[in-house]
Write a protein that holds these residues in place. Structure first.
Motif, short mmCIF file in Angstrom:
data_model
loop_
_atom_site.label_atom_id
_atom_site.label_comp_id
_atom_site.label_asym_id
_atom_site.label_seq_id
_atom_site.Cartn_x
_atom_site.Cartn_y
_atom_site.Cartn_z
N TYR A 89 153.61 83.18 64.01
CA TYR A 89 154.07 83.28 65.31
C TYR A 89 155.36 84.10 65.43
N HIS A 90 155.25 84.88 66.39
CA HIS A 90 156.51 85.63 66.73
C HIS A 90 156.88 85.50 68.00
N GLU A 142 159.22 89.07 73.64
CA GLU A 142 160.21 89.40 73.92
C GLU A 142 160.32 89.27 75.58
N SER A 165 153.91 90.21 70.34
CA SER A 165 153.56 90.84 69.15
C SER A 165 152.59 91.65 69.01
N TYR A 170 159.86 78.50 65.23
CA TYR A 170 159.34 79.41 66.16
C TYR A 170 160.39 80.45 66.68
N GLN A 171 161.66 80.09 66.53
CA GLN A 171 162.61 81.01 66.91
C GLN A 171 162.67 81.37 68.31
#
Length: 598
Positions: free
Chosen positions: A390-391, A394, A491, A578-579
């Motif tokens: 997972y990214h 943005e 992403s 997950y950032q």
């Protein structure tokens, strides 16, 4: 039916009375299942979930989940097994074989046409119209699709094997399969020699200087729809059987003995000893190649059904009843006594593997069978590729020009509805102020308010009182009066612009009966997170029941509910794993305060 994504409407645990009712319905729908197999498929104590979903066509479907995998689905009060169930019970339904390239078309929603069905030398299985059937690939008995026959076997042959043969309901690689652990089909040897295998056998006889036996196998090209398969695909399929025999011959000297000696050694063991040896082989193979430390704690039933079964050699099947252990729990107790792993009952009646000693001499000494070394590694790499990391998306705030703000922005060439970033808004305001010489001469931190700025940025009560504004206030007032929007970029995907400000992930604590607390998580979909995946991951981490239900007041959204106050675990998962930025998570302050240990 599952070629496109479906919507989950509810996810609940099945009750004891409903469990017994489901077992009786399964017994009636699939009478070939034994009592032991019924108990394995619908266990008494292990967790079972009922999921209500709506397909992309609006069909109401009930899915029964055993831990991570869907095992059955029900449409209009008719039960159907999933491919995960058929991999454990491959002979549950009459099976029809097709070519490997056809699977992609079936997973895309196509039905199976009769020209794509491979007719074996012994003939097709005898079925009637409306019979539930399985679809396999040439050379492997593991089913990859479930469908309903649109005509009887006699009608298929009378039609010259032309037309639609099966209405396909569910396949490997479709969205229902993706809802599970996304494991690959096991390799099961066909019960009878297929055409490709006979070709390989003929080639072997020619290499040994013998005349190949005559075969009445029909040419595979006669049963392939040219519209579905290219010539290259057919040649590839026909060569599958030819490649297996040379590999087997090459493996003979590596074993250090002839095939006859190996056969005699194997035959000298009782069937019970052979099954014990098979369980030991699959056990060590699964620990060495399939299970990772991050998978722990791992349910023992998942370890057997998903990991050990996939390590079973072709042509063999694990059956604990035929071993000396009789129960899988006793087999694990034996391995626990050897200090290979540790098993605990984390919840009532449900055992999990909580620790594995990967440095144990027996695990380190185990050699992966040659047939698995390349094929299984390739399948593992493909499955890992499918489960992408997972990214975090943005997220950029944007602003649309409203009707009231048009006079301020039209000098820069912007119209109503123009979308600008915060930097573009700032530059437009600065250019307007400088071009109209509105900077205060005595104090350059202030801007003189002209007629346009007055109409756009000031309320009626302020217009007679305010003649100057600070730069910061000027910009903040401008942003407040523009239409809020935001751009989300996931992403590998094109940016998406949505109206309004993005809603944060909302975490709340609710009180339930008996003074029990539950944690509710909403808006995960907005950040590209799969609520079911989050629920499963959280459920494994905290060993508490997690369910999914429609989010009230939000169309096409669901919420995750898990027992207890789990905000500490949620915060660690969302922020670290997950950032996600903290500003997009609401409710972290409700985490329970940890008391000091005395």
């Amino acid at each position: 039916m599952f070629a496109r994504a479906f919507r989950v409407r509810a996810n609940t645990n099945i009750k004891g009375s409903d469990r017994r009712k489901l077992r009786s319905e399964v017994a009636a729908a699939f009478p070939t299942l034994s009592t032991e197999q019924l108990a394995e498929l619908v266990p008494n104590k292990e967790e079972l979930n009922v999921i209500k979903i709506h397909s992309h066509k609006g069909e109401a479907i009930t899915v029964y989940m055993n831990h991570r995998n869907p095992i059955l689905f029900e449409v209009e009060k008719v039960l159907y097994p999933t491919v995960y169930t058929l991999w454990v019970y491959p002979d549950l339904l009459p099976a029809f074989a097709t070519w490997p390239p056809v699977l992609q078309k079936l997973a895309g929603g196509a039905d199976l046409m009769l020209p794509g069905v491979v007719v074996p030398p012994s003939g097709l299985p005898q079925v009637q119209r409306g019979t539930l059937c399985a679809v396999t690939l040439l050379g492997n008995r593991a089913p990859v699709a479930v469908g309903v026959a649109t005509m009887s076997t006699e009608e298929m042959l009378a039609a010259g094997m032309k037309g639609k043969g099966f209405a396909v309901l569910h396949t490997h690689l479709d969205h229902l399969w993706e809802y599970g652990d996304k494991s690959s089909p096991p390799t099961l040897a066909p019960l009878e020699t297929d055409c490709a295998a006979e070709e390989g056998a003929g080639d072997e006889e020619e290499l040994q200087g013998k005349e190949p036996g005559s075969s009445c196998c029909p040419e595979p090209q006669q049963h392939v729809d040219i519209r579905d398969l290219s010539l290259k695909d057919r040649d590839t399929c026909a060569e599958l059987g030819k490649e297996e025999l040379p590999e087997n011959r090459a493996a003979e000297p590596a074993e250090g003995g002839s095939m006859e000696e190996q056969q005699e050694a194997e035959d000298s063991r009782t069937p019970q000893e052979q099954m014990d040896a098979l369980f030991n082989q699959c056990f060590f193979h699964a620990l060495k190649c399939k299970v990772k430390k991050s998978d722990l704690p791992l349910l023992t039933s998942t370890f057997l059904g998903s990991h050990m079964v996939s390590c079973c050699p072709a042509g063999k099947q694990l059956d604990i009843k035929k071993s000396s252990y009789k129960k899988f729990s006793k087999f694990l107790q034996c391995m626990q006594q050897q200090r290979i792993l540790q098993v605990k009952e984390l919840s009532k009646g449900v055992e999990s593997i909580v620790d594995v000693d990967w440095k144990h001499p027996d695990i380190k000494a185990f050699a992966v069978p040659e047939g698995f070394s390349s094929a299984s590694a390739a399948q593992d790499s493909k499955s890992e590729d499918r489960e992408q990391v997972y990214h975090a998306p943005e997220i950029i705030p944007l602003y649309g020009v409203s009707t009231k703000m048009i006079p301020l922005f039209q000098e820069s060439g912007h119209r109503k509805g123009s979308i600008l970033s915060s930097s573009e808004v700032r530059n437009t305001i600065i250019n307007y102020v400088k071009s109209n010489e509105l900077v205060d001469e005595t104090n350059k931190n202030f801007v003189k308010v002209d007629a346009i700025l007055c109409d756009c940025l000031l309320d009626k009560s302020e217009q007679d009182e305010i003649s100057h504004l600070k730069w910061d206030e000027l910009l903040s007032r401008c942003l407040e009066r523009l239409q809020p929007l935001h751009q989300v970029t996931f992403s590998g995907q094109e940016p998406v612009v949505r109206k309004g400000n993005i809603e944060p992930i909302d975490i709340s604590i609710a009180q339930r009966s008996s003074n029990k607390k539950v944690t509710i998580i909403k808006n995960l979909e907005l950040y590209g997170l799969d609520p079911q995946c989050v629920a499963n991951t959280l459920q494994q981490k905290v060993q508490a029941s997690a369910t999914i239900s429609p989010a009230p007041g939000a169309k096409d959204r669901v919420q995750v509910q898990i027992q207890g106050n789990q905000i500490h675990h949620l915060a660690k998962m969302l922020l670290e794993e997950y950032q996600l930025p903290r500003k997009y998570i609401q409710g972290l302050e409700k985490a329970p305060k940890l008391g000091r240990r005395k």
